[in-house]
Design an enzyme around this catalytic site. Structure first.
Site, PDB file in Angstrom:
ATOM      1  N   THR A  14       0.834  -1.214   0.000  1.00 44.32           N
ATOM      2  CA  THR A  14       0.000   0.000   0.000  1.00 44.32           C
ATOM      3  C   THR A  14       0.866   1.261   0.000  1.00 44.32           C
ATOM      4  O   THR A  14       0.674   2.158  -0.826  1.00 44.32           O
ATOM      5  CB  THR A  14      -0.907   0.003   1.253  1.00 44.32           C
ATOM      6  OG1 THR A  14      -1.629  -1.216   1.251  1.00 44.32           O
ATOM      7  CG2 THR A  14      -1.871   1.172   1.248  1.00 44.32           C
ATOM      8  N   LYS A 107       8.147   1.296  11.724  1.00 45.93           N
ATOM      9  CA  LYS A 107       8.138   1.608  13.173  1.00 45.93           C
ATOM     10  C   LYS A 107       8.717   0.476  14.023  1.00 45.93           C
ATOM     11  O   LYS A 107       9.408   0.727  15.006  1.00 45.93           O
ATOM     12  CB  LYS A 107       6.702   1.927  13.606  1.00 45.93           C
ATOM     13  CG  LYS A 107       5.727   0.840  13.257  1.00 45.93           C
ATOM     14  CD  LYS A 107       4.378   1.356  12.822  1.00 45.93           C
ATOM     15  CE  LYS A 107       3.644   0.242  12.076  1.00 45.93           C
ATOM     16  NZ  LYS A 107       2.301   0.536  11.704  1.00 45.93           N
ATOM     17  N   ILE A 138       1.215  12.815   9.671  1.00 48.86           N
ATOM     18  CA  ILE A 138       1.448  13.952  10.580  1.00 48.86           C
ATOM     19  C   ILE A 138       2.957  14.166  10.732  1.00 48.86           C
ATOM     20  O   ILE A 138       3.671  13.242  11.134  1.00 48.86           O
ATOM     21  CB  ILE A 138       0.826  13.689  11.974  1.00 48.86           C
ATOM     22  CG1 ILE A 138      -0.675  13.442  11.857  1.00 48.86           C
ATOM     23  CG2 ILE A 138       1.112  14.852  12.915  1.00 48.86           C
ATOM     24  CD1 ILE A 138      -1.354  13.073  13.176  1.00 48.86           C
ATOM     25  N   ASP A 203       1.493  -1.622  18.542  1.00 50.04           N
ATOM     26  CA  ASP A 203       1.803  -0.666  17.474  1.00 50.04           C
ATOM     27  C   ASP A 203       1.998   0.735  18.078  1.00 50.04           C
ATOM     28  O   ASP A 203       2.959   1.441  17.757  1.00 50.04           O
ATOM     29  CB  ASP A 203       0.643  -0.678  16.460  1.00 50.04           C
ATOM     30  CG  ASP A 203       0.813   0.317  15.344  1.00 50.04           C
ATOM     31  OD1 ASP A 203       1.655   0.079  14.472  1.00 50.04           O
ATOM     32  OD2 ASP A 203       0.121   1.356  15.348  1.00 50.04           O
ATOM     33  N   LYS A 207       5.463   3.283  18.415  1.00 48.83           N
ATOM     34  CA  LYS A 207       5.459   4.703  18.006  1.00 48.83           C
ATOM     35  C   LYS A 207       5.840   5.610  19.172  1.00 48.83           C
ATOM     36  O   LYS A 207       6.622   6.553  19.004  1.00 48.83           O
ATOM     37  CB  LYS A 207       4.094   5.064  17.431  1.00 48.83           C
ATOM     38  CG  LYS A 207       3.819   4.330  16.109  1.00 48.83           C
ATOM     39  CD  LYS A 207       2.350   4.426  15.700  1.00 48.83           C
ATOM     40  CE  LYS A 207       2.079   3.707  14.384  1.00 48.83           C
ATOM     41  NZ  LYS A 207       0.647   3.549  14.103  1.00 48.83           N
ATOM     42  N   GLY A 303      -2.703   4.709   5.919  1.00 49.19           N
ATOM     43  CA  GLY A 303      -3.197   4.799   4.543  1.00 49.19           C
ATOM     44  C   GLY A 303      -2.097   5.242   3.599  1.00 49.19           C
ATOM     45  O   GLY A 303      -1.160   5.944   3.993  1.00 49.19           O
TER      46      GLY A 303
END
Ligand code: HSE
Length: 440
Positions: A14, A107, A138, A203, A207, A303
């Site tokens: 993706t 990550k 971001i 996850d 981060k 995404g």
């Protein structure tokens, strides 16, 4: 105009497909802004590109990612395969060892090997960039490393997993079950291949470990993160939170305290009115408290489009010759994070008890709280189930009555002692639910 920057991309899933498409689609605009064109000249991918319309006719296919990382025909190696092990790790190491800059969205790799890889990059006079590894589109790494370069950060916290935020939002708004919401998130492509990574909080832990390092100048230490997922959150918690003036969010928090640096991931009650409390669906948000200011960034955390925007921005920095240390300071200066034990965490708590409905229960609960020096801000008790037209439903006579408490600031240790005593007293029918409160 200067010679094009030649890019090799490993992984065309993706994110990889979106990066390739963006480089092709916006070549002219990128060239103008970066001062030179960026060309995708080679790629390695074990599967066909996720985007079947991608025109890769001008790029060479290389047999494997390590060969691509070592390929003298590329100037930058872009790793978008994911995973903390091989081939991601060895290909990133190979590129850095060859003095080739690396851009990655990985990550897990950064969380487990960030400091070592940053040192390898420096030893070979090259760079490791990873804006896309945290909160997707971001630009939080750049904000911490450069925008807030002169500030002293005291806390960084936020919603760093879109899947969990989507589930919590849908459960509350649509009165849906946890499982149904998770299935939807998977269908929409937000969740990791193994969704326990999302809902178990791992996850988010990766981060926040990376953000801790950039914010506080410490070595990335994913093992130091206290992790709790959202599996135990019920609709009753979300509704009680709403009535008490809060929203429930899975937060990653890193905070300087007197006991050291706290790194924690857990479901959290955030007061309504705090920007973070109002962030809904798959969006991410990160708030930073610094001596100079507080700020909150919000945007898509996953995404292809959003994540590729961050990857391409990192590549553009290289094209323009803007090079900064991976964690905003020399890798050799990264210190071991002094780890604050969770027992010493201080804050307010939401506690939901399935209270045995008999005289003296409330008094026992209140006494155990007082014994632990915990002051209560509010108490909400529901009677046992009622019949729709009043009166008690006889079928509910043996059912416990839900009690929701909000405490003033206390320590984790005191709260756990009080709950252990309450459970021992036999006045609750289930293990108490505990959700920490994070003030804005
Ligand atoms: N599974 C992650 C999420 C993807 O839901 O936010 C982005 O890291």
């Amino acid at each position: 105009m200067a010679e094009p920057l030649r890019v090799g991309v490993a992984g065309l899933g993706t994110v990889g497909s979106s990066v390739a498409a963006m480089l092709l689609r916006t070549r002219d605009a990128i060239a103008m802004r970066a001062g030179r064109p960026i060309d995708l000249v080679a790629y390695a991918s074990k599967d066909p590109p996720r985007d079947a319309t991608l025109d890769l006719s001008k790029a060479r296919k290389v047999a494997d990612p390590i060969a691509l990382a070592r390929d003298p025909g590329i100037d930058v190696f872009v790793e978008l395969m994911g995973g903390s092990g091989d081939p991601a790790k060895s290909s990133v190491e190979a590129a850095l060892a060859a003095g080739r800059p690396v851009v990655t969205a990985n990550k897990a790799l950064l969380a487990h090997h960030g400091a070592t890889l940053a040192r390898l990059a420096e030893a070979n006079k090259t760079t490791l960039s990873f804006e896309a590894a945290v909160a997707g589109g971001i630009p939080i790494i750049k904000t911490l490393r450069e925008g807030l370069g002169g500030s002293r950060i005291s806390r960084i916290y936020g919603i760093l997993n879109g899947t969990c935020n989507y589930i919590l939002t849908r459960m509350h708004k649509e009165h849906m079950s946890f499982d149904a919401c998770l299935k939807e998130a998977q269908k929409l492509g937000y969740a990791e291949a193994d969704p326990t990574f999302d809902i178990g909080g791992f996850d988010t832990a990766h981060k926040i470990a990376i953000l801790t390092s950039v914010a506080f100048g410490t070595e990335v230490d994913a093992d130091a993160v206290h992790v709790e997922g959202i599996e135990s959150i019920t609709l009753a918690d979300l509704e009680a939170a709403d009535e008490l003036g809060y929203r429930v969010k899975l937060l990653g928090v890193a905070q300087r305290t007197e006991a050291g640096i706290e790194q924690r991931v857990h479901p959290t009650m955030v007061p309504k009115g705090n920007v973070i409390a109002e962030v809904e669906g798959v969006l991410n948000a990160v708030a930073v408290d610094a001596d100079t200011m507080g700020l909150t960034l919000m945007g898509p955390g996953a995404g292809g489009a959003a994540t590729s925007s961050a990857v391409v921005a990192d590549i553009m920095d290289l094209a323009a010759g803007r090079r900064v240390s991976s964690f905003g300071r020399p890798a050799a200066s990264l210190t071991k994070a002094p780890r604050a034990p969770m027992q010493r965490h201080e804050g307010g708590y939401y506690i939901r008890l399935a209270a045995v409905d008999r005289p003296g229960t409330a008094a026992t609960i209140a006494r155990r709280m007082a014994d632990a020096n915990i002051s209560l801000e509010s108490i909400m008790q529901r009677g046992r189930d009622r019949k729709p037209h009043g009166g008690e439903d006889p079928r509910s006579a043996d059912k416990p009555a839900p009690v929701a408490l909000i405490t003033y600031a206390t320590t984790e240790d005191a709260m756990r002692r009080a709950l252990a005593a309450i459970e021992k007293d036999g006045v609750v029918a289930e293990k108490p639910q505990v959700i920490r409160i994070e003030k804005g």
